[in-house]
Design an enzyme around this catalytic site. Structure first.
Site, PDB file in Angstrom:
ATOM      1  CG  ASP A 164     137.211  58.489  89.472  1.00 37.08           C
ATOM      2  OD1 ASP A 164     136.536  59.316  89.055  1.00 37.08           O
ATOM      3  OD2 ASP A 164     137.840  58.032  90.273  1.00 37.08           O
ATOM      4  CG  ASP A 178     139.193  55.496  94.218  1.00 37.35           C
ATOM      5  OD1 ASP A 178     139.811  55.490  92.816  1.00 37.35           O
ATOM      6  OD2 ASP A 178     138.470  56.309  94.522  1.00 37.35           O
TER       7      ASP A 178
END
Length: 1040
Positions: A162, A49
């Site tokens: 995601d 991320d």
């Protein structure tokens, strides 16, 4: 212009359009039937991320740099090893700041061998719910440009595993970028369960109702295990298959021992591991139609020690393959392209998913991920405003460089400033960034990057204006607020420069905050300009509204003179110079208690312009109704602020957090009394409504307010768009803890709770109200990115927004928008990562409302773009008390055409990307192989032009039609066109060489059967192509 058509037909596809048309037919054959046994493709990856809990700098230090260093090392050692790289930001930082020359050579070799593969290729894995289309394309283009320039690599598969829900925009965007398959994961839990049960996780997605088959894409939905390996081992109390453990922050452990390192694979454990892995593979295989199983090996922050990972997986996979007859499974290291190709070669016929999306997303019955639509409202607004600044500067810099090739603005410096904002805007599109689901320190990082990028772009624009307008003596500045006003100044005179970045001529009003009460406003020819000045709501400054008329891609300059400071007394005792700006008169109404009565009274106050009649109820100080004057249709409408109360104790029930919206009952009214002011004037009428939670509160002690403006356009101006919008800015906050604030609009329209919302500002989706066993309220919330509306029998109420919010229709004729959230809970996971959303800010989102028939509101998309990309206002002190604005009516400083594009076409991109690569792919790759692709100066003659059609097929009888554009006239504003290349969405494919895979569908079978039977074949309404890359020469230099 040899070889360049002067006139081409522009065809709509989705809401994009093309310059030229090209049909692509590709036949890829493969083996049919199901092979004996199950073939598992083990795809090594690390989900990294760009932000979320830790800043980019922290992540690079703790684990991200080590991922690429150790993965490259292990792939070089083990020729069977493979790995996919998904997001580019960390890789680019590693490449630029960490990688050695040897490692860079190794990466090139691994890519050539197909053992390292770039997936998606964008700078980030962008969110799909609250991001706007142009920002999605930007971040994808940034990543693709780097990969293609550096390696000659062109990503062909997505890995959107995601983002919190899947938009119907994404399959179209990825198809237009040249992708062959699209991967998603987070869709509603009950829908995924049904798809698994019926083996429907794979399908061909036709995301756009207009493009349909022309830009369809094969889509793979991850099963319930998503992108991670099984975390549970039946023979161990540790997680499974995470042999390098869990990343440690802030510093990696010096002894190399990480928490939760999985039990090593040994002679004693290998059989138990194999049984666990094979059981999981077989379970996954039962949910898919082919014998090929995608087995993602990795999860969040993995492979920072690739050596220990492969050291354990190698013997495990070898053991399974040696005992494949017993297990009925074979395993192999693979890239994503190998898996997708195997599925493609199975030659199966796939179902079609039409233009539906997978929003909203719920992971469990009481976990509706609809709260993030409104989380961190200020960051959402800043991300969009930064993108609009970038949009304006890109076109301004492009026009300047082509008009002033000998200008003094350093083009390399200017491009670096622009690239700084490109990076920041791309970064914040991440699915844990603009979503508002990050920790406070990461939010601060995003905001800092955006603000720095905006200041960098501001310096470029200021330099261009100072040179082209010959104002080098005067410092130019401009605001970084969301509005269009400047900061206070005591200067006697202001020079105001206003730039219109859109491809249409516009007439609009800019708002300038000044410190004086009487002014005159002049244009560049010394003519009076319609304007109005009034005391601001804060009473500390004055709001100056100026009517501006701007050509497409052009700027105008205005002079604002403080009359009180410059006038002299005449013999009669009055100023010899009177202000030309009319004054707004403020009328204050008594504060009214909020009544629970259904009939609180109907003493109505009418306010109108040429388009609308607004009726205010003086007994409540609330809006009563709006009448569309063209149709005389009146809609009763009431606007009120309410709050949902959230539970913060996990022991007491479901909670709300950054992601999740779980209201603890119905929304509650927040106001005890409402105050109102009305400001009337010749140009602007403003309604100020203040909502007080305490009856005895002082005038400025309010948490909520609505500031509504309607405009009267003088004769001689095209005021159609300006007149037809009702501007509303809301003030919300600071909120009490565990409150989620909404604005509810209750109307008398009969809508059956049906609402229309946009996917990413790209296409509209019809949202029927759905009843669920649990959590129905939250699961009927949808993202509002730019446009939403409700309608009844041809009458439409439109909401346009300049940032993302949540929106729902919980009752007939009703809309509610979630504007702000402040939450805290004691969930251990949220506390551990500081994700409780204790947001104490005050937010001020801006909306435009439109009301009327479908034809009256047909400009909603054009108006939405006008809101999104509002004029850029720069200002500075004028030199001398009697300064006049010099005329700049020459061709060098104004648009060469009074109208650049028709109203149904939008200038999506006009920029100088600064690409350094050869547009001939073969030559470019050869240059890389020969080592000739070393850093060089950017090519400032290559212009990237994207144009978008705003209407779907059949949406409007006129505006949905294809448009004929005179290409020569369209591009002459840029200079002499040397050549035109039609490129893919991100510019890395020449469209003539792009051949996407074709997938067999039931639709194709039906069409073939009709043709065989002589029934006739449906013909596509149009064919397609995308975007234009323009190589330009320079016209003779215009001297500034």
């Amino acid at each position: 212009m040899k070889g360049v058509p002067q006139v081409v037909t522009v065809a709509i596809f989705g809401t994009f359009l093309c310059l030229n048309v090209l049909g692509v037919r590709v036949q890829l054959s493969g083996s049919s039937g199901k092979q004996d046994g199950i073939q598992a493709f083990v795809i090594a990856h690390s989900h990294m991320d760009v932000g979320w809990v830790y800043t980019v700098e922290e992540s690079m230090h703790a684990y991200a740099a080590n991922v690429y260093t150790t993965v490259v090392e292990e792939l070089v050692k083990g020729k069977q090893h493979k790995f996919i790289v998904v997001e580019q930001e960390f890789f680019r930082l590693w490449w630029d700041k960490v990688a050695t020359d040897t490692q860079k050579d190794q990466v090139h070799k691994l890519l050539d061998e197909g053992r390292l593969e770039f997936i998606i290729g964008g700078q980030v894995m962008h969110d799909e719910a609250v991001t706007e289309l142009s920002s999605q394309i930007l971040q994808l283009t940034e990543g693709h440009g780097f990969l293609y320039e550096t390696f000659g690599t062109r990503p062909q598969f997505s890995w959107h595993v995601d983002p919190f829900g899947a938009s119907a925009t994404s399959p179209t965007v990825f198809a237009l970028a040249g992708f062959n398959a699209h991967l998603i994961s987070r869709i509603d839990y009950d829908e995924k369960e049904m798809m698994q049960r019926n083996k429907k996780l794979q399908f061909v997605w036709q995301g756009s109702p207009s493009l349909a088959q022309q830009q369809e894409i094969f889509t793979h939905t991850m099963d319930q295990y998503s992108y991670c390996v099984p975390s549970f081992l039946p023979f161990s109390n540790r997680s499974g298959f995470y042999w390098n453990g869990v990343a440690v922050f802030p510093d990696p452990p010096k002894d190399g021992i990480y928490p939760n390192m999985s039990l090593p694979v040994t002679n004693e454990t290998v059989h138990a591991y194999a049984k666990t892995m094979v059981a999981n593979i077989k379970k996954r295989a039962s949910w898919f139609r082919s014998s090929h199983v995608l087995w993602p090996w990795g999860c969040d922050k993995q492979f920072f020690n690739a050596s220990v990972q492969f050291k354990n997986m190698d013997p495990l996979m070898d053991y399974i393959n040696r005992n494949s007859d017993e297990f009925g499974v074979t395993v192999q290291y693979a890239t994503l392209s190998e898996y997708i190709r195997a599925v493609h070669n199975a030659n199966l016929t796939w179902d079609i998913q039409k233009n539906q999306d997978f929003l909203p997303y719920s992971s469990e019955p009481f976990q509706a991920w609809t709260g993030f639509y409104a989380s961190r409202n200020i960051l959402k607004g800043m991300a969009r405003r930064a993108n609009s600044f970038l949009y304006a500067c890109e076109s301004l810099f492009t026009l300047y460089l082509l008009r002033y090739p000998l200008g003094s603005v350093d083009k390399l410096w200017a491009l670096r400033q622009i690239q700084q904002l490109r990076w920041a805007v791309s970064e914040v599109q991440h699915h844990d960034a603009v979503t508002g689901t990050e920790s406070p320190k990461v939010r601060d990082m995003y905001m800092d990057h955006l603000l720095r990028g905006m200041w960098a772009v501001k310096s470029v624009m200021a330099a261009i204006f100072q040179e082209s307008l010959d104002t080098r003596k005067d410092k130019l500045d401009f605001p970084l607020r969301f509005g269009q006003d400047t900061r206070n100044t005591e200067d006697d005179s202001l020079q105001i420069t206003v730039y219109n970045p859109l491809g249409w001529n516009i007439t609009t009003v800019i708002n300038i905050s000044v410190a004086y009460s009487a002014v005159s406003v002049y244009d560049d020819a010394g003519n009076d300009v319609p304007s109005q000045i009034q005391k601001s709501a804060s009473n500390s400054t004055y709001d100056l509204y100026v009517l501006v008329r701007l050509n497409a891609l052009s700027y105008s300059r205005y002079l604002v003179k403080n009359i009180k400071s410059t006038c002299t007394k005449a013999s009669g005792g009055r100023c010899s110079e009177s202000p030309t700006s009319s004054g707004g008169r403020v009328i204050t109404f008594d504060r009214k208690l909020v009544s629970k009565s259904k009939n609180p009274g109907h003493r109505l106050l009418p306010l109108m312009n040429d388009c609308y009649l607004l009726m205010l109820n003086k007994d409540t100080n609330l809006l009563h109704s709006i009448t569309d004057r063209s149709s005389q249709k009146t809609v009763k409408i009431k606007q009120e602020f309410l709050e949902y109360h959230a539970n913060g104790d996990v022991e007491q029930g479901p909670i709300s957090d950054n992601y999740i919206f779980t209201p603890n009952g119905s929304a509650m009214l927040v106001s005890k009394s409402i105050g109102m002011e009305v400001v009337t004037g010749k140009l602007v009428t403003e309604i100020r409504q203040y909502f007080y939670s305490n009856i005895s509160a002082s005038a400025n002690d309010y948490q909520y307010a609505i500031f509504t403006k309607i405009y009267r356009v003088p004769n001689g101006y095209d005021g159609s768009m300006l007149c037809s919008r009702i501007e509303q800015e809301y003030t919300v906050g600071p909120l009490d803890l565990n409150r989620e604030a909404i604005l509810r609009m209750a109307t008398d329209l009969k809508t059956d709770r049906t609402i229309y919302t946009d996917n990413n500002g790209y296409q509209m989706m019809k949202r029927l109200y759905k009843l669920h066993t649990n959590n129905t309220l939250a699961r009927n919330y949808y993202p509002l990115v730019r446009t939403a509306y409700i309608e009844e029998s041809g009458t439409r109420l439109v909401i346009l927004s300049e940032r993302a919010h949540g929106i729902s229709s919980q009752a007939d004729g009703q809309l509610e928008m979630m504007l702000h959230r402040r939450l805290w809970n004691n969930k251990e996971w949220n506390l551990g990562y500081n994700l409780t959303l204790n947001d104490t800010s005050v937010v001020r989102p801006l909306f435009w409302l439109m009301l009327g028939s479908k034809s009256t509101t047909s400009s909603l998309y054009q108006s939405g773009m006008a809101l999104e990309f509002r004029p850029i206002v720069m200002y500075g002190p004028a030199s001398g008390k009697e300064a006049l604005v010099p005329s700049h009516s020459s061709q060098c400083n104004s648009s060469t055409s009074s109208t650049f594009l028709p109203p149904n076409l939008h200038l999506l991109t006009l920029c100088l990307p600064g690409w350094r690569y050869n547009s001939n792919h073969t030559e470019h790759v050869q240059n890389i192989v020969r080592g000739k692709s070393k850093p060089s100066d950017p090519d400032f003659h290559r212009v990237l032009l994207r144009i978008m059609h705003l209407y779907e097929v059949g949406e409007d009888p006129v505006l949905s039609q294809p448009v004929t554009v005179n290409l020569k006239d369209l591009l002459k504003v840029l200079g002499s066109v040397v050549s035109i290349e039609e490129r893919s969405l991100t510019g890395i494919w020449n469209i003539n060489t792009l051949k996407r895979w074709k997938w067999k569908t039931a639709q194709q079978h039906d069409r073939a059967l009709k043709k065989t039977l002589g029934i006739g074949q449906d013909r596509p309404w149009m064919r397609f192509h995308i975007f234009s890359e323009t190589l330009l020469g320079s016209r003779p230099a215009c001297q500034p």
